[in-house]
Design a protein around this motif. Structure first.
Motif, short mmCIF file in Angstrom:
data_model
loop_
_atom_site.label_atom_id
_atom_site.label_comp_id
_atom_site.label_asym_id
_atom_site.label_seq_id
_atom_site.Cartn_x
_atom_site.Cartn_y
_atom_site.Cartn_z
N ASP A 57 34.71 46.02 33.26
CA ASP A 57 35.59 46.23 34.42
C ASP A 57 36.28 44.91 34.72
O ASP A 57 35.64 43.85 34.71
N TYR A 58 37.58 44.98 35.01
CA TYR A 58 38.37 43.76 35.16
C TYR A 58 39.14 43.76 36.47
O TYR A 58 39.75 44.77 36.85
N LEU A 59 39.09 42.61 37.16
CA LEU A 59 39.87 42.42 38.37
C LEU A 59 41.09 41.57 38.03
O LEU A 59 40.96 40.35 37.84
N ALA A 60 42.24 42.20 37.93
CA ALA A 60 43.44 41.48 37.50
C ALA A 60 43.83 40.39 38.50
O ALA A 60 44.29 39.31 38.10
N ALA A 61 43.66 40.64 39.79
CA ALA A 61 44.07 39.66 40.80
C ALA A 61 43.26 38.37 40.70
O ALA A 61 43.76 37.28 40.95
N VAL A 103 33.79 42.14 36.12
CA VAL A 103 32.75 42.47 37.10
C VAL A 103 31.54 43.04 36.36
O VAL A 103 31.65 44.00 35.60
N ILE A 104 30.40 42.43 36.61
CA ILE A 104 29.15 42.89 36.00
C ILE A 104 28.17 43.21 37.13
O ILE A 104 27.96 42.41 38.04
N PRO A 158 34.44 34.75 34.38
CA PRO A 158 35.64 34.62 33.55
C PRO A 158 35.50 35.46 32.28
O PRO A 158 34.38 35.62 31.76
N LEU A 159 36.59 35.98 31.81
CA LEU A 159 36.56 36.81 30.60
C LEU A 159 36.64 35.90 29.37
O LEU A 159 37.72 35.55 28.90
N ARG A 160 35.48 35.51 28.88
CA ARG A 160 35.41 34.61 27.74
C ARG A 160 34.69 35.27 26.58
O ARG A 160 33.62 35.87 26.76
N LEU A 161 35.30 35.15 25.42
CA LEU A 161 34.70 35.66 24.19
C LEU A 161 34.02 34.48 23.49
O LEU A 161 34.68 33.52 23.08
N GLN A 162 32.70 34.54 23.39
CA GLN A 162 31.94 33.46 22.78
C GLN A 162 31.44 33.91 21.41
O GLN A 162 30.73 34.91 21.28
N SER A 180 47.82 35.55 26.53
CA SER A 180 46.86 36.37 27.26
C SER A 180 46.73 37.71 26.57
O SER A 180 47.74 38.34 26.22
N ILE A 181 45.51 38.17 26.36
CA ILE A 181 45.30 39.46 25.73
C ILE A 181 45.78 40.59 26.63
O ILE A 181 46.11 41.69 26.16
N PHE A 182 45.92 40.33 27.95
CA PHE A 182 46.38 41.36 28.88
C PHE A 182 47.90 41.53 28.81
O PHE A 182 48.41 42.56 29.22
#
Length: 211
Positions: A12-16, A21-22, A39-43, A93-95
């Motif tokens: 779930d993502y909060l664009a603002a 959200v977890i 933060p949306l981070r790909l590790q 940005s991937i978005f």
């Protein structure tokens, strides 16, 4: 390594706030879930596979999917320059782009605490909404629906046979490059001297005989 492997992550993502959200319980005794915004981070990490000792991490890569460098078009162009944070590397940005494919560098700190290139990853990152994912589902790994082809790998037996030798040669070259060069030059000089000493008596005899 050549894997051709698919991973699927739902979030779930909060664009603002540019956060995911977890929701999870802090313990098994908790009645309510606690909400975390991260933060949306790909590790990503690469580890070796030791047979007789614990595995070691070879390198890692962290991409903030709100702003990260576009992957290089080829392995040759994939360098640590992509990970610069001084504003010289264009971010994406991937978005906004929804899909990107390219090469990204893995790195780790060496003994001097400086980052060094330890590997390169070719990957494709795609972003779809829940509705789009339900209309065109995909399988995990290489499974259906929309299966991925198996990678074209060389003979694994040959790879396993020569991997230790290759690793040893790479280690020696990285850590003792100049010593190897000096020893090689010394060996060539000694070989030339030996050839000269071996040939000198016959040459002198020919000169004395007038041949």
């Amino acid at each position: 390594g050549n894997f051709n492997w698919r991973f699927v992550f739902q979030f779930d993502y909060l664009a603002a706030e540019e956060k995911i959200v977890i929701k999870e319980k802090e313990s098994v005794l908790s009645l309510d879930e606690t909400e975390y915004k991260l933060p949306l981070r790909l590790q990503l990490q690469v580890w070796d596979a030791d047979a007789f000792s614990s595995d070691d991490i070879l390198g890692s890569l962290t991409l903030d999917l709100n702003r990260f460098p576009r992957g290089a078009k080829s392995s040759k162009r994939c360098t640590l320059e992509l990970l610069k944070t001084d504003g010289s590397i264009r971010q994406m940005s991937i978005f906004r782009n929804k899909r990107v494919k390219g090469w990204w560098p893995f790195n780790r700190k060496n003994d001097d605490q400086e980052f060094e290139l330890t590997g390169k990853l070719e990957a494709e990152i795609s972003l779809v909404t829940l509705e789009e994912a339900e209309k065109a589902p995909v399988g995990l790994e290489r499974e259906a629906p929309q299966p991925l082809p198996a990678p074209n790998r060389p003979d694994s037996m040959i790879m396993w046979m020569f991997a230790p030798i290759k690793s040893l040669l790479l280690y020696l070259w990285r850590n003792h490059k100049w010593l190897i060069i000096k020893l090689t030059l010394l060996a060539l000089i000694l070989a030339l001297l030996g050839l000269l000493i071996y040939s000198a008596p016959g040459y002198l005899v020919k000169k004395m005989m007038g041949a």
